[in-house]
Design an enzyme around this catalytic site. Structure first.
Site, mmCIF file in Angstrom:
data_model
loop_
_atom_site.group_PDB
_atom_site.id
_atom_site.type_symbol
_atom_site.label_atom_id
_atom_site.label_comp_id
_atom_site.label_asym_id
_atom_site.label_seq_id
_atom_site.Cartn_x
_atom_site.Cartn_y
_atom_site.Cartn_z
ATOM 1 N N ASP A 135 -20.177 -18.632 14.108
ATOM 2 C CA ASP A 135 -20.307 -17.965 14.821
ATOM 3 C C ASP A 135 -19.297 -19.151 15.629
ATOM 4 O O ASP A 135 -18.876 -20.302 14.567
ATOM 5 C CB ASP A 135 -21.747 -18.806 15.864
ATOM 6 C CG ASP A 135 -22.669 -17.683 15.326
ATOM 7 O OD1 ASP A 135 -22.126 -16.289 15.145
ATOM 8 O OD2 ASP A 135 -23.745 -17.308 16.050
ATOM 9 N N ARG A 188 -15.687 -11.030 13.835
ATOM 10 C CA ARG A 188 -15.970 -11.529 15.060
ATOM 11 C C ARG A 188 -15.482 -10.830 16.215
ATOM 12 O O ARG A 188 -15.619 -12.399 16.194
ATOM 13 C CB ARG A 188 -17.069 -11.371 15.242
ATOM 14 C CG ARG A 188 -17.617 -10.656 15.599
ATOM 15 C CD ARG A 188 -19.451 -11.509 16.400
ATOM 16 N NE ARG A 188 -20.117 -11.890 15.057
ATOM 17 C CZ ARG A 188 -20.752 -12.951 14.953
ATOM 18 N NH1 ARG A 188 -20.895 -13.947 15.839
ATOM 19 N NH2 ARG A 188 -21.591 -13.387 14.272
#
Ligand code: FAD
Length: 325
Positions: A135, A188
């Site tokens: 992340d 992402r």
């Protein structure tokens, strides 16, 4: 700054208050309310949600909630929990991968500690045929996160084992994306969830959305199995039009969304035959994540109020103000 921006900053500010977190995470009402966005407190609950999603044709990303860890034992425990989670995913034959945060693995304590943990997690994932997303956190962590990603790649974890999130709201992401494309990275793409200064990030939503579309088009054309992570319908529609116009097949990319957000849109994506992965967070440390989700949409404050009404804390009529899904 618009009202949405103020609200977002307020909730991000709350998410960073450690004292508040300690006091409220034991509060039963808030815990129950957070369940809208969080699968539960245990990995068993997260795996059960992943199995349910799989049955609906949706893949999952499991994330043990936690960030900005201040003790090395906690950071090591999180790394061990992720290795066990990867084994459990494999044992249960789930269509799921995992997402980690570098500050949860101890970046505020020692880069070496994080690097070692990430290598072990990625080696375990490689062994089991699993996948690890890293992340992206607040802007001061972006450079070390990308540097850790590069060092994982250099040490042999390929794009089929580890990928990284990139935030469209940061000015630097355009250049970072080009660097990642050269590495053949799996990326992402997200808009970005932290309260950043205009010195590093676009302050206006329209600018963030514009940057997202630019980066997404680059990713769709050049990226390796990119993840388009957004609940923005207009951007989703643009992605589909762009892919069609450029002959990019639907199996070359996937959409990603958050657990509990826009379930109607999630169902639509699956019905239309597109790949969807849902990010499923779990664990006792849900407070910062929950606060960020609340700040993303003014209607979520009404959702919170409605829940207070249900519990009898606030008089009836207070929470009846909006279309919370
Ligand atoms: P927005 O313009 O914010 O929202 C579009 C629409 O989606 C809204 O109108 C609303 O209908 C709906 N919506 C959005 N958020 C909510 C909500 N909380 N509750 C209810 N409805 C909502 N951010 C990071 O900084 N780092 C990461 O690593 C990261 N990983 C992510 C992984 C995934 C799979 C996803 C989907 C998001 C991730 N995010 C991450 C969060 C992201 O940056 C955004 O904050 C979040 O996705 C909201 O932006 P949006 O793209 O949905 O667009």
């Amino acid at each position: 700054m618009d009202l949405e921006g103020v609200l977002r900053r307020f909730f991000v500010f709350l998410s960073e208050q450690r004292g508040l977190k300690e006091r409220v995470t034991r509060n039963g009402w808030l815990r129950r309310t957070a369940r809208r966005f969080v699968a539960g407190e245990t990995w068993e609950e997260a795996c059960a949600v992943a199995a349910r999603l799989n049955a609906q044709g949706v893949a999952a990303t499991l994330n043990l909630l936690g960030e900005r860890t201040t003790r090395a034992e906690e950071a090591r425990a999180a790394a061990a929990a992720y290795r066990e989670l990867l084994s459990e995913i494999r044992r249960r034959q789930l269509r799921a991968d995992i997402a980690v945060k570098v500050t949860q693995l101890g970046l505020d304590l020692s880069r070496e500690l994080v690097e070692e943990s990430l290598r072990e997690i990625c080696a375990h994932a490689q062994h089991l045929g699993g996948f690890v997303w890293i992340d992206m956190e607040a802007s001061r962590y972006v450079e070390p996160t990308l540097s850790l990603y590069r060092s994982l790649r250099a040490s042999g974890s390929g794009p089929e084992v580890v990928g990284v999130a990139l935030q469209a709201y940061l000015y630097r992401s355009e250049q970072d994306l080009e660097d990642l494309l050269r590495l053949g990275a799996r990326v992402r793409l997200v808009k970005g969830a932290y309260a950043e200064s205009p010195a590093v990030a676009y302050p206006r939503k329209a600018e963030v959305d514009g940057a997202y579309v630019r980066l997404m088009e680059r990713l769709l054309q050049e990226g390796h199995e990119p993840a388009i992570a957004t609940h923005d319908e207009r951007i989703l529609a643009h992605a589909l039009r762009f892919a069609k116009a450029h002959g990019i097949l639907p199996d070359r990319f996937e959409f990603q969304m958050l657990y509990g957000v826009r379930r109607d849109l999630q169902a639509w994506v699956v019905r239309e035959g597109h790949r969807l992965r849902v990010y499923v967070p779990y664990g006792p440390d849900w407070f910062p994540y929950f606060m960020r989700r609340l700040g993303e949409r003014p209607a979520n404050v009404a959702f919170l109020l409605r829940s207070l009404v249900r519990e009898g804390w606030v008089p009836e009529g207070f929470g009846r103000c909006s279309g919370v899904e």
